[in-house]
Design a protein around this motif. Structure first.
Motif, PDB file in Angstrom:
ATOM      1  N   ALA A  72      -7.271  -3.781   2.877  1.00  0.00           N
ATOM      2  CA  ALA A  72      -6.671  -3.287   4.050  1.00  0.00           C
ATOM      3  C   ALA A  72      -8.261  -3.299   5.305  1.00  0.00           C
ATOM      4  O   ALA A  72      -7.730  -3.836   6.535  1.00  0.00           O
ATOM      5  CB  ALA A  72      -6.348  -2.108   4.195  1.00  0.00           C
ATOM      6  N   GLU A  73      -9.320  -3.388   4.784  1.00  0.00           N
ATOM      7  CA  GLU A  73     -10.375  -3.340   5.658  1.00  0.00           C
ATOM      8  C   GLU A  73     -10.558  -4.787   6.144  1.00  0.00           C
ATOM      9  O   GLU A  73     -10.876  -5.023   7.370  1.00  0.00           O
ATOM     10  CB  GLU A  73     -11.454  -2.701   5.105  1.00  0.00           C
ATOM     11  CG  GLU A  73     -11.767  -1.333   4.810  1.00  0.00           C
ATOM     12  CD  GLU A  73     -11.793  -0.673   6.156  1.00  0.00           C
ATOM     13  OE1 GLU A  73     -12.186  -1.022   7.123  1.00  0.00           O
ATOM     14  OE2 GLU A  73     -11.539   0.733   5.965  1.00  0.00           O
TER      15      GLU A  73
ATOM     16  N   THR B  66       0.596  -1.323  -0.065  1.00  0.00           N
ATOM     17  CA  THR B  66      -0.080  -0.183   0.116  1.00  0.00           C
ATOM     18  C   THR B  66       0.948   1.043   0.039  1.00  0.00           C
ATOM     19  O   THR B  66       0.573   2.140  -0.427  1.00  0.00           O
ATOM     20  CB  THR B  66      -1.109  -0.127   1.331  1.00  0.00           C
ATOM     21  OG1 THR B  66      -1.825  -1.056   1.109  1.00  0.00           O
ATOM     22  CG2 THR B  66      -1.752   1.136   1.203  1.00  0.00           C
TER      23      THR B  66
ATOM     24  N   TRP C 196      -9.764   8.919   2.214  1.00  0.00           N
ATOM     25  CA  TRP C 196      -9.855   7.308   2.313  1.00  0.00           C
ATOM     26  C   TRP C 196      -8.247   6.929   2.340  1.00  0.00           C
ATOM     27  O   TRP C 196      -7.884   6.083   3.269  1.00  0.00           O
ATOM     28  CB  TRP C 196     -10.359   6.609   1.195  1.00  0.00           C
ATOM     29  CG  TRP C 196     -11.887   6.730   1.180  1.00  0.00           C
ATOM     30  CD1 TRP C 196     -12.619   7.493   1.746  1.00  0.00           C
ATOM     31  CD2 TRP C 196     -12.777   5.640   0.395  1.00  0.00           C
ATOM     32  NE1 TRP C 196     -13.953   6.993   1.798  1.00  0.00           N
ATOM     33  CE2 TRP C 196     -13.998   5.867   0.655  1.00  0.00           C
ATOM     34  CE3 TRP C 196     -12.418   4.536  -0.350  1.00  0.00           C
ATOM     35  CZ2 TRP C 196     -14.972   5.176   0.344  1.00  0.00           C
ATOM     36  CZ3 TRP C 196     -13.328   3.796  -0.966  1.00  0.00           C
ATOM     37  CH2 TRP C 196     -14.710   4.071  -0.278  1.00  0.00           C
ATOM     38  N   SER C 197      -7.130   7.629   1.758  1.00  0.00           N
ATOM     39  CA  SER C 197      -5.972   7.357   1.890  1.00  0.00           C
ATOM     40  C   SER C 197      -5.482   7.510   3.337  1.00  0.00           C
ATOM     41  O   SER C 197      -4.907   6.410   3.866  1.00  0.00           O
ATOM     42  CB  SER C 197      -5.024   8.270   1.019  1.00  0.00           C
ATOM     43  OG  SER C 197      -5.224   7.843  -0.196  1.00  0.00           O
TER      44      SER C 197
ATOM     45  N   LEU D 220      -6.825   4.757   5.365  1.00  0.00           N
ATOM     46  CA  LEU D 220      -6.429   3.191   4.784  1.00  0.00           C
ATOM     47  C   LEU D 220      -5.007   3.355   5.844  1.00  0.00           C
ATOM     48  O   LEU D 220      -4.897   2.173   6.383  1.00  0.00           O
ATOM     49  CB  LEU D 220      -6.179   3.371   3.497  1.00  0.00           C
ATOM     50  CG  LEU D 220      -5.258   2.519   2.895  1.00  0.00           C
ATOM     51  CD1 LEU D 220      -6.085   0.947   2.925  1.00  0.00           C
ATOM     52  CD2 LEU D 220      -5.218   2.620   1.320  1.00  0.00           C
ATOM     53  N   THR D 221      -4.354   4.257   5.959  1.00  0.00           N
ATOM     54  CA  THR D 221      -2.868   4.132   6.335  1.00  0.00           C
ATOM     55  C   THR D 221      -3.201   4.179   7.776  1.00  0.00           C
ATOM     56  O   THR D 221      -2.389   3.527   8.304  1.00  0.00           O
ATOM     57  CB  THR D 221      -2.075   5.575   5.738  1.00  0.00           C
ATOM     58  OG1 THR D 221      -2.507   6.808   6.100  1.00  0.00           O
ATOM     59  CG2 THR D 221      -1.475   5.506   4.487  1.00  0.00           C
TER      60      THR D 221
ATOM     61  N   VAL E  92      -7.887  -0.874  -0.533  1.00  0.00           N
ATOM     62  CA  VAL E  92      -8.681  -0.279   0.606  1.00  0.00           C
ATOM     63  C   VAL E  92      -9.647  -1.588   1.203  1.00  0.00           C
ATOM     64  O   VAL E  92      -9.582  -1.934   2.145  1.00  0.00           O
ATOM     65  CB  VAL E  92      -9.948   0.638   0.168  1.00  0.00           C
ATOM     66  CG1 VAL E  92     -10.831   0.713   0.874  1.00  0.00           C
ATOM     67  CG2 VAL E  92      -9.047   2.057  -0.074  1.00  0.00           C
TER      68      VAL E  92
END
Length: 182
Positions: free
Chosen positions: A129-130, A37, A63-64, A67-68, A126
């Motif tokens: 990661a979720e 990512t 969202w970035s 996400l991070t 995304v």
């Protein structure tokens, strides 16, 4: 000096989760996802985000960040579990509230944007990661939440417990019953 003093202390037993292949798999995949990512966001993702509409660009930025943040929380939790496994941290310390991980915010749902404005590769990251974050939250709860008693009583378990208690009291010992009768 007692004989037990001459025996070196044994290392604590590994947790079934951290000592097993499941942990190794989750740890490896989690760390790889963090690296993947980061490489995407610093490279192709940055280039692709420049071509997005204003609204899509704002969504991409928000969202970035989420996400991070979630990936870093999951990675930190996994590293902490590795420290517990390796004996660098006590399990009791890892269970402290400040180290616990849970979902406070709703999950990002990449399916709401598929085929619209955000890059497909970004949406795929995304989603992954979720999924990782959710898995780590469930693992945290399984490892550190005290067992909850069931809401409804279980008549079979209650009967088994009563029989066990009676057996321990000697109710099924014919000599014990005979002695009481005297």
């Amino acid at each position: 000096m007692a004989e037990r003093d001459l025996v070196p202390p044994q290392p604590p037993a590994l947790e079934p989760f951290t000592g097993g292949k499941l942990f190794d798999t989750v740890f490896t995949r989690g760390m790889a996802l963090v690296e993947e990512t980061a490489a995407y966001l610093d490279g192709p993702g940055r280039d692709q985000s420049r071509g997005l509409s204003r609204e899509a660009s704002l969504t991409y930025s928000a969202w970035s960040m989420e996400l991070t943040t979630r990936l870093m929380q999951a990675a930190s939790w996994l590293v902490m579990q590795k420290a517990v496994r390796d004996g660098d941290m006590r399990r009791e310390d890892a269970g402290a509230r400040k180290y616990r991980i849970r979902r406070d915010e709703p999950a990002l749902d990449p399916s709401t944007d598929e085929g619209k404005t955000l890059p497909p590769r970004f949406l795929e990251l995304v989603g992954r990661a979720e999924a990782l974050f959710e898995q780590v939250c469930r693992l945290d709860e399984a490892l550190y939440q005290p067992a909850r008693p069931s809401a409804a009583s279980n008549p079979v378990s209650e009967q088994m417990a009563a029989l066990q208690k009676a057996a321990e009291a000697g109710a099924f010992d014919p000599l014990m019953v005979w002695r009481r009768a005297k």
